[in-house]
Design an enzyme around this catalytic site. Structure first.
Site: not given
Ligand code: GRF
Length: 197
Positions: A15, A91, A94, A110
């Site tokens: 992301n 992860m 906060l 999310h």
């Molecule tokens: C994504 O599915 C996000 O929504 C979730 O963790 C994953 C992270 O993926 N909270 P990346 O590190 O962006 O590849």
């Protein structure tokens, strides 16, 4: 004025890459920092290789002292003059203190159609519940976990035979479309939610 964005991650950072790639041209924001609690995060290695500014605060030495962990994060952020924070697979939960510092200036993605399936293992839970639809949500971060005003949602079908892995991959493709779209709007001051498809 261009908004300076910090992206927080704990893992591979797909992301983050989608967000970084989107912030060019007439985009109202630019990536100013990639932050992680995880020194070994793939996303940090990628960001360094791109020449992006990075900061890492390993949470492990702070076990049991989230206040000190977050004070250190805040101190590391300060020199980067950040305007907005995007949580992207970050992860750690906060505290209200940190969330309060960034009220109205911090967003999260999310992997569920909030308000359904807050927390972890969203895809396994959606499949177990017999959902026919899943997706992802970008929302403003407020002190309650995976809560806060919804800024965007993208939906995908849950297909027969889906596993948490196949469903996660289908949702992740949409995350990479939705999150940049929402960030662009949010950085321009537009908080009206967007719904895909
Ligand atoms: C994504 O599915 C996000 O929504 C979730 O963790 C994953 C992270 O993926 N909270 P990346 O590190 O962006 O590849």
């Amino acid at each position: 004025m261009t908004r300076r964005v910090a992206i927080f991650l704990s893992g591979g950072g797909s992301n983050m890459r989608a967000l970084v790639a989107s912030m060019t041209g007439d985009h109202p924001a630019r990536p100013a920092l990639v932050f992680s609690n995880e020194p070994a995060a793939g996303g940090i290695a990628w960001a360094r290789a791109q020449g992006l500014a990075t900061e890492v605060v390993d949470h492990r030495p702070y076990r049991g002292d989230r206040a000190a962990f977050e004070a250190e994060i805040a101190a590391r952020l300060a020199p980067h003059m950040i305007d907005l924070i995007c949580l992207a697979g970050f992860m750690r939960v906060l505290t209200p203190w940190f969330v309060g510092l960034w009220a109205g200036r911090m967003i999260n993605i999310h992997p569920s159609l909030l308000p359904k399936y807050r927390g972890l293992d969203t895809h396994a839970r959606a499949i177990a519940a017999g959902e026919t639809e899943a997706g992802c949500t970008v929302h403003e971060v407020t002190p309650a976990l995976d809560d806060g005003p919804i800024l965007g949602q993208a939906r995908v079908p849950v297909l027969p035979g889906d596993t948490p892995g196949t469903l996660a991959a289908r949702v992740l493709e949409q995350e990479h479309i939705l999150y940049p779209m929402v960030l662009r709007r949010f950085a321009a001051g537009d908080r009206r939610p967007v719904f895909l498809p």
